[in-house]
Design a protein around this motif. Structure first.
Motif, PDB file in Angstrom:
ATOM      1  N   LEU A   1     -17.624  -9.897   4.416  1.00  0.00           N
ATOM      2  CA  LEU A   1     -16.160  -9.932   4.014  1.00  0.00           C
ATOM      3  C   LEU A   1     -15.227 -10.184   5.061  1.00  0.00           C
ATOM      4  N   GLU A   2     -14.148 -10.923   4.598  1.00  0.00           N
ATOM      5  CA  GLU A   2     -13.042 -11.443   5.486  1.00  0.00           C
ATOM      6  C   GLU A   2     -11.824 -10.845   4.951  1.00  0.00           C
ATOM      7  N   GLU A   3     -10.718 -11.083   5.698  1.00  0.00           N
ATOM      8  CA  GLU A   3      -9.440 -10.506   5.446  1.00  0.00           C
ATOM      9  C   GLU A   3      -9.065 -11.064   3.993  1.00  0.00           C
ATOM     10  N   SER A   4      -9.319 -12.105   3.607  1.00  0.00           N
ATOM     11  CA  SER A   4      -8.701 -12.795   2.321  1.00  0.00           C
ATOM     12  C   SER A   4      -9.436 -12.387   1.341  1.00  0.00           C
ATOM     13  N   ASP A   5     -10.674 -11.768   1.623  1.00  0.00           N
ATOM     14  CA  ASP A   5     -11.506 -11.185   0.346  1.00  0.00           C
ATOM     15  C   ASP A   5     -10.964  -9.877  -0.187  1.00  0.00           C
ATOM     16  N   LEU A   6      -9.913  -9.077   0.618  1.00  0.00           N
ATOM     17  CA  LEU A   6      -9.608  -7.884   0.133  1.00  0.00           C
ATOM     18  C   LEU A   6      -8.452  -8.023  -0.612  1.00  0.00           C
ATOM     19  N   ILE A   7      -8.309  -7.342  -1.687  1.00  0.00           N
ATOM     20  CA  ILE A   7      -7.265  -7.483  -2.936  1.00  0.00           C
ATOM     21  C   ILE A   7      -6.132  -6.572  -2.803  1.00  0.00           C
ATOM     22  N   MET A   8      -4.885  -6.950  -2.738  1.00  0.00           N
ATOM     23  CA  MET A   8      -3.654  -6.269  -3.031  1.00  0.00           C
ATOM     24  C   MET A   8      -3.538  -5.566  -4.466  1.00  0.00           C
TER      25      MET A   8
ATOM     26  N   GLU B   1       3.823   1.667  -3.873  1.00  0.00           N
ATOM     27  CA  GLU B   1       2.839   1.306  -5.030  1.00  0.00           C
ATOM     28  C   GLU B   1       2.321   0.209  -4.595  1.00  0.00           C
ATOM     29  N   THR B   2       1.540   0.109  -3.388  1.00  0.00           N
ATOM     30  CA  THR B   2       1.020  -1.147  -2.856  1.00  0.00           C
ATOM     31  C   THR B   2      -0.376  -0.601  -2.079  1.00  0.00           C
ATOM     32  N   PHE B   3      -1.444  -1.086  -2.411  1.00  0.00           N
ATOM     33  CA  PHE B   3      -2.735  -0.834  -1.511  1.00  0.00           C
ATOM     34  C   PHE B   3      -3.631  -1.818  -1.455  1.00  0.00           C
ATOM     35  N   LEU B   4      -4.527  -2.028  -0.559  1.00  0.00           N
ATOM     36  CA  LEU B   4      -5.332  -2.982  -0.376  1.00  0.00           C
ATOM     37  C   LEU B   4      -6.549  -2.258  -0.742  1.00  0.00           C
ATOM     38  N   ILE B   5      -7.662  -3.045  -1.443  1.00  0.00           N
ATOM     39  CA  ILE B   5      -9.008  -2.515  -1.721  1.00  0.00           C
ATOM     40  C   ILE B   5     -10.034  -3.686  -1.759  1.00  0.00           C
ATOM     41  N   THR B   6     -11.183  -3.209  -1.556  1.00  0.00           N
ATOM     42  CA  THR B   6     -12.290  -3.776  -1.473  1.00  0.00           C
ATOM     43  C   THR B   6     -12.597  -4.730  -2.849  1.00  0.00           C
ATOM     44  N   PRO B   7     -13.290  -6.065  -2.653  1.00  0.00           N
ATOM     45  CA  PRO B   7     -13.786  -6.426  -3.916  1.00  0.00           C
ATOM     46  C   PRO B   7     -14.871  -6.281  -4.589  1.00  0.00           C
TER      47      PRO B   7
END
Length: 442
Positions: free
Chosen positions: A270-277, A256-262
């Motif tokens: 973009l940096e790692e911290s910009d991605l959204i869980m 039920e979890t994924f990362l996606i672009t902002p």
């Protein structure tokens, strides 16, 4: 990226590097400027190699009109045009002028690219105006361009001269400029394939709003996933699969979890911290996910075997998404094996029915073409989804090139059956069903 502490000269070099490295200007072409809070105008110099520009090369024009520079380079021959526009449009703080190939083609044809071909282009650009030709650097050209900006336009195509874009900062100007060049290249390709289908109205994906949660510190595996995504997003950007704020990438972390672009963040920075869980339908607090977040969630919910999704608008594949030209993957065996069949899905379904789009995907349909929007590729790994997107663009480019040579000869049905057997692939639905399904063109 917070640019308020970055000196204007460094900002101009950053953007000129991007323009030059992306092939959107030549060694001697183009000029950029920034109007600072003290009334100075910082501008690129004349007759200096744009491929090796440094902050010391940037010229400054003082409020009284006196040009100065640490290396005593002369400012661009078109600096009076920049000054004139800033006087008439004090809301603009940056101007960008360059000669990218597709926009030069439109400027020579003296017509404006179709901004209603791809759903997010018109929203991001607004209206574009055409300014009449005049001698470069002349007072006449300055007046004509300034008049156009005075009429409220921020993006101006100059007859036989390229484009000029104004914005609140040079990074925003570049994003608009890059988007315009990408849509121009898409239209050039599309015109070779058939009649372009324009959107009757431009509507925004309104479903991106999600409830939020406060995330816990990331695990090492999450950090690794974020780094993998950033690396492939940057690679896709370098290959011009999307412009600065286009493109949606996601990667599954759990059931039920994924990362996606902002949303609306420059993909180049973009940096790692910009991605959204996204976890159980909730997004990280303080961040806004890409507009396609609910579509990606629907795909993950429907397909536990899918671990990554890429959505992009590369200019060759999009030539098929904005026309009714058939995108037949049976060009070379590798294209068919990677892409299988690629159905065309209506743009309305992207807006209104993401679960139905998710239901179309299957082992024989890993890639979708969403009309006037994007190429959507899926995979059991991020590199597999990226590879499919890359193959889709390469295949589309080959088909477009073949059209200038002669009639393309596709791999036959019997040869496709042979490939299916050899590679243990599920038979394509095209062989069994030729009619159109509502909202999907087989």
């Amino acid at each position: 990226m917070d640019i308020q502490y970055t000196h204007p000269a460094y900002q101009l070099v950053q953007i000129m590097n991007r323009i030059y490295e992306n092939g959107m200007t030549t060694t001697s072409g183009g000029n950029l400027s920034i109007a600072d809070c003290e009334g100075n105008i910082w501008i690129t110099p004349a007759s200096v190699d744009k491929g090796s520009l440094t902050p010391r090369d940037i010229c400054c024009i003082k409020p009284d009109g006196t040009p100065v520079g640490r290396n005593l380079y002369k400012p661009s021959i078109e600096w009076p045009i920049h000054v004139g526009i800033y006087k008439r449009r004090p809301d603009l703080k940056a101007l960008l002028h360059a000669h990218p190939p597709a926009l030069v083609a439109f400027s020579c044809a003296r017509t404006i690219p179709n901004l209603r071909m791809v759903d997010n282009v018109y929203r991001n650009l607004g209206q574009v105006e055409l300014a009449a030709y005049a001698l470069p650097g002349s007072a006449s050209l300055g007046e004509k361009i300034a008049d156009t900006f005075t009429d409220g336009y921020n993006v101006v195509l100059m007859e036989n001269h390229g484009a000029m874009v104004g914005a609140a900062d040079i990074f925003a100007a570049f994003r608009a400029f890059e988007t315009l060049e990408l849509i121009a290249a898409t239209e050039v390709n599309a015109n070779r394939m058939g009649k372009i289908r324009s959107l009757p109205a431009i509507r925004r994906l309104t479903s991106a709003t999600m409830p939020t949660f406060i995330p816990v510190p990331p695990t090492p595996s999450e950090c690794a996933a974020r780094r993998e995504m950033i690396n492939l997003i940057r690679r896709a950007y370098r290959q011009k699969f999307f412009s600065s704020t286009q493109g949606t990438y996601s990667m599954r972390l759990g059931a039920e979890t994924f990362l996606i672009t902002p949303k609306d963040k420059d993909r180049f920075y973009l940096e790692e911290s910009d991605l959204i869980m996204v976890h159980h339908g909730r997004a990280e607090a303080g961040k806004t996910p890409s507009g396609g977040v609910w579509l990606h969630k629907a795909i993950y919910d429907a397909h536990p075997d899918i671990s990554a999704i890429t959505g992009a608008s590369p200019p060759c594949a999009m030539a098929f998404a904005v026309t009714d030209a058939v995108f037949d993957t049976r060009t070379i065996p590798e294209s068919y094996i990677m892409l299988r069949e690629v159905p065309r899905v209506s743009w309305e379904r992207l807006l209104n029915d993401p679960s139905t789009i998710a239901g179309i995907i299957s082992p024989s349909i890993p890639v979708l073409m969403i009309e006037n929007s994007q190429i959507l590729a899926t995979g059991d790994t991020l590199i597999k989804a990226f590879d499919r997107l890359e193959v889709a663009e390469a295949t589309a480019r080959s088909i477009i090139l073949a059209a200038s040579i002669g009639e393309i000869k596709h791999i036959s049905e019997s040869e496709v059956d042979e490939i299916n057997t050899a590679f243990n692939l599920e038979p394509s639905k095209k062989s069994a069903k030729k009619s159109k399904t509502e909202g999907v063109a087989e």
